[in-house]
Structures are given as structure tokens and as C-alpha cells.
Write a protein that holds these residues in place. Structure first.
Motif, PDB file in Angstrom:
ATOM      1  N   GLN A 175       2.361   1.807  -3.435  1.00 24.65           N
ATOM      2  CA  GLN A 175       1.467   2.200  -4.620  1.00 24.65           C
ATOM      3  C   GLN A 175       1.358   3.956  -4.002  1.00 24.65           C
ATOM      4  N   ASN A 176       1.038   4.380  -2.902  1.00 23.08           N
ATOM      5  CA  ASN A 176       1.224   5.736  -2.635  1.00 23.08           C
ATOM      6  C   ASN A 176       2.411   6.434  -3.243  1.00 23.08           C
TER       7      ASN A 176
ATOM      8  N   LEU B 214       6.309   8.431   4.103  1.00 21.07           N
ATOM      9  CA  LEU B 214       6.048   7.095   3.628  1.00 21.07           C
ATOM     10  C   LEU B 214       7.160   6.184   3.341  1.00 21.07           C
TER      11      LEU B 214
ATOM     12  N   SER C 284       0.814  -1.195  -0.127  1.00 20.59           N
ATOM     13  CA  SER C 284       0.039  -0.219   0.121  1.00 20.59           C
ATOM     14  C   SER C 284       0.925   1.265  -0.017  1.00 20.59           C
TER      15      SER C 284
END
Length: 471
Positions: free
Chosen positions: A356-357, A388, A353
Motif C-alpha cells: 500500500q505504501n 520499501l 502494508s
């Protein structure tokens, strides 16, 4: 005694070692200091019949109270006659000195001027003075012990004349004491000693330990052998010094073995079995002559319940052995592996996740920005990207940490398995507490409740021990 309020107190601490000692001298010495204070400023702590030589800090409630008051910042100053009233032990004295310095508490010795040094903030000086107090205390204890050896407060078989301090035979007990020493001269084995103590335990109303203590006490020969050979002119002997020394040479090993056997038997009391009928704990009893011990119930309302320590120990050992043999280490390892896989799967999903971000943010930063001359590091999306990346790195670290933990678990489980086997031989009482919930003894059988846990494979619910199994 005044109640303690929020105001810091001037604490007057006094101590006497025995109940018969007078505290008036200490009260008189601190009176000039008390007269300068109001009643609500004063707190008096009297420690009566407490020897600082014999008792450590934790065994002195009044000193513990004083220390608590200091820690609670309720003490302005402490007044004591001299250092020895607070402490005798050097290390305890230095710890207390550190404590009062930490909380800025002043110490005043009220007997200064009589050869006593005032309290000092110099650690070296205070250490020396505490050391002298320690040495003095040990000398006092030594002299007191020597005095008790030569002039005991009481001695069985004797009457002490207060005027002359002579110890004369007690007419009501002298015959029994003389017969006891005569019987001791005739023993030639440990069994003989047990027969003598069994007889005179009732005649003299003394415990076995007290009887052996009498047999090895030179006071009954009218001598003190603590340091050299000192005849006690004030003591009427029951036995000559030559007979006493001969008794120690011939039977000294029997006296020693006698006490060691009883101590060893008492130390065997490591289990807590209960009566299966009345559910009360069994009493532990020893039989010194046969060098054995057993557990029994005193109730007469149900069938007799008794089991020897030897039999119970072997049965418990057999049960512990069964538990260890059925311990499923592989199941425990597999659960650790499954736990690791679940955590890893969750972290990998989180990493996907995050990935992807990150890709979305990078595309927007590269394709969506027209002003490349701007300070791009201040862009909120760039800051989000850095956060991130840190989260992604943290997930990787967690996977690595869990992988290391799994490897350690495998090693620990193997160690546990080996330790269980070793402890069943070395320390069965510890394993009994860990693995056995209760032991219930009936007339001809016993019930053992084993703690259930997931890593114990199927065990027999009923185990039968025949006579040869526990012999």
C-alpha cells in the motif's frame, strides 16, 4: 618470588623431572644473565618433580602459568637451560615456538656452549631441534622403564640391598609369595583363579590386579623378558623361568579373562540410583566370581536396599521403551506447522502494508511531480520506494526460509523418533540422563521420576514388573 607488575618480565624457567634431582646446575647457568638485570625485572618459575615426557602441557601448572603470561604480554624474554627444560614433545614445542614468535618473546638457552644450539627464528631449524629433543626424551623414558624393570625401587616380597643392588627374599613375606606361586600352578579354570586371589588377597594384602601382575611378572623368575631372555643375576627368584613360562602358557588366558571381567563389570556402572529412604546415592559393587554387579545402601537405619544391575537395567529399559512409544512426534510437527503459519501471517500482513505504501509513493511520484528533467533518483520519495521494495523482498525471503525450516523440522523430528528407538538399545545411559530425572530404590519397589515435556502422551503413572518381566 617477585610479584608481577605491568612491566614485562625476564622469566627464568627451570625444570627437574623428579623431586630428588638438583636444580643448582640450571641456577648456575642462568646466574650471569640474572646479574645483568634488576630484581623487579626478574621472575623465576621452578617446575619441580614434573616429567615433560609423562605430562602434557595441560598437566603442567607452571608451564600453563608461563604461557598465560606470554599471552598477557607480560614476558620480555624466557631463559631456560635448554629446550628439554621447556618441552620434550615435538608438537608442543612447535606450538610454543609459534606462540612466543607471535608475542615477540625472545628465548635464551643458558647452556649454549655445551653442545646446545641457541634459539632460532627459523621454523625449519627449530623444528629439527625440537624433533631431536622429542627423540631424546622418548629414549630417556625407554631407558628409565628398562631400568625400573631390572632395578625397581621396590618389589613386593623382596629386600633390596643398597650396597650390592641385589634383590633378596623378604623373610617376612617370602613364605606367602612362595605359597601363592605354588597355588597358581594348580589352577585349571577361571573359577580356580578367583578362589586363589580371594585367599591371597587377605594373606598378602594385595588387590586382585596386583596379584595378577605378580603372576605375570618375570622378575619373580629372575628374568627380564622385555627384549629377549635376559637373566637378572642380582635377583633371587621365587620360581624357575621354565615354571614361569609354563604358567603363562597354561593360565595366561585365565589371567587375561580375569582382568577383562573386572574391567567389564566396572564399566557397567552407568546409572545413579538413590536410596528411597535416606535419599543418598547407592554404592556400586561387583561380584567377579558370579560375573554380576549390584547397587546397595550401606545404612542400617532402614530396610535393606539392594538391586542388581541386571534387574535395574531391564526395568529402566522398559521405562525408556514406554517413554519412546508415547512420544508424540505428530504433536511436535503440528506445533512447527502452527508456528510457521503464525510467522507467515505476520509477514504477509507486513507485505500488504508495504504494498500500500509503495502504491501511494508511485502515485505521488508520477502525478505530483512537474519537473521531469530533475534528477528523479535523488528524490527522497524514490529512495523511500527503493527501501520499501527491499523490505518487501526480505519478507518474501523470510517466508521462504521458514518454509524450508519447517520441512527440515519434519525430517529432524522423524530422525529424533528413530534415534530414540535406536539409542534405547545402543546407549540406554544417555537416554536415561536425558529423559529420567531420578531413580529411587526402596525395599521391594522403585520410583522413577520422568522429565515432563509437552510431546509425551499420557503414560501410566504406575508400572508393575513381575519376576518374569525382568528375568
Amino acid at each position: 618470588m617477585n610479584a608481577i607488575n605491568s612491566q614485562k618480565k625476564h622469566v627464568f624457567f627451570r625444570r627437574v623431572s623428579t623431586a630428588g634431582q638438583d636444580i643448582i646446575t640450571q641456577e648456575a647457568a642462568d646466574l650471569p644473565f640474572r646479574e645483568k638485570l634488576s630484581d623487579d625485572e626478574i621472575l623465576i618459575i621452578n617446575e619441580i618433580a614434573t616429567s615433560a615426557n609423562k605430562k602434557a602441557i595441560k598437566e603442567r601448572p607452571e608451564m600453563q602459568r608461563l604461557i598465560s603470561l606470554v599471552k598477557d604480554k607480560k614476558v620480555h624474554s624466557i631463559y631456560a637451560f635448554d629446550r628439554s627444560r621447556l618441552f620434550r614433545d615435538f608438537y608442543e614445542g612447535m606450538e610454543f615456538n609459534d606462540l612466543r614468535a607471535k608475542y615477540d618473546v625472545q628465548v635464551i638457552y643458558t647452556s649454549v656452549g655445551n653442545g646446545n644450539m641457541p634459539a632460532s627464528d627459523d621454523v625449519f631449524v627449530e623444528g629439527l631441534l625440537s624433533m631431536f629433543s622429542d627423540i631424546e626424551g622418548k629414549n630417556i623414558a625407554r631407558r628409565s622403564r628398562e631400568a625400573r624393570l631390572r632395578y625397581p625401587a621396590k618389589k613386593f616380597g623382596y629386600q633390596k640391598q643398597k650396597e650390592t643392588k641385589r634383590f633378596l627374599h623378604d623373610s617376612s613375606k617370602s613364605k606367602g609369595v612362595q605359597q601363592y606361586f605354588a597355588a597358581l600352578k594348580e589352577i585349571s579354570s577361571l573359577d580356580d583363579l578367583y578362589k586363589v586371589t580371594k585367599e591371597y588377597r587377605k594373606k598378602l594384602k594385595k588387590t586382585d590386579e596386583q596379584l595378577v601382575s605378580m603372576a605375570t611378572d618375570p622378575f619373580y623368575a629372575g628374568y627380564d623378558l622385555e627384549k629377549g631372555t635376559n637373566k637378572l643375576q642380582h635377583v633371587t627368584p621365587y620360581i624357575s623361568i621354565e615354571e614361569f613360562l609354563q604358567l603363562q602358557r597354561v593360565n595366561g588366558e585365565f589371567f587375561k579373562a580375569f582382568l577383562e571381567r573386572k574391567k567389564s563389570l566396572m564399566c557397567q556402572n552407568i546409572y545413579t540410583p538413590c536410596c528411597g529412604y535416606c535419599r543418598k546415592p547407592l554404592f556400586y559393587k561387583i561380584e567377579e566370581e558370579s560375573n554380576s554387579s549390584y547397587y546397595s545402601c550401606s545404612s542400617k537405619l532402614h530396610p535393606k536396599v539392594t538391586v542388581s544391575f541386571s534387574d535395574l537395567s531391564k526395568i529402566i529399559g522398559g521405562i525408556l521403551s514406554e517413554i519412546i512409544q508415547n512420544f508424540n512426534a505428530e504433536k511436535l510437527i503440528n506445533q512447527s506447522i502452527n508456528c510457521y503459519r503464525t510467522i507467515k501471517k505476520h509477514l504477509e500482513a507486513e507485505m500488504d502494508s508495504i504494498d500500500q505504501n509503495l502504491n501511494g509513493i508511485i502515485e505521488e511520484l508520477v502525478l505530483g511531480s512537474d519537473d521531469y528533467s530533475a534528477d528523479w533518483k535523488q528524490d527522497p520519495m524514490y529512495k523511500r520506494k527503493q527501501l520499501l521494495k527491499q523490505e518487501y523482498h526480505n519478507c518474501l525471503e523470510q517466508i521462504k526460509e521458514n518454509q524450508n525450516a519447517l520441512q527440515k523440522n519434519k525430517s529432524v523430528i522423524k530422525v529424533i523418533e528413530e534415534a530414540l528407538i535406536n539409542q534405547s538399545n545402543m546407549n540406554p545411559s544417555m537416554l536415561c540422563d536425558m529423559l529420567i530425572n531420578g531413580i529411587w530404590i526402596y525395599g521391594d519397589n522403585l520410583q522413577v521420576d520422568v522429565f515432563y515435556f509437552d510431546y509425551l502422551q499420557e503414560m501410566e503413572k504406575e508400572m508393575i514388573f513381575e519376576g518374569e518381566d525382568i528375568a
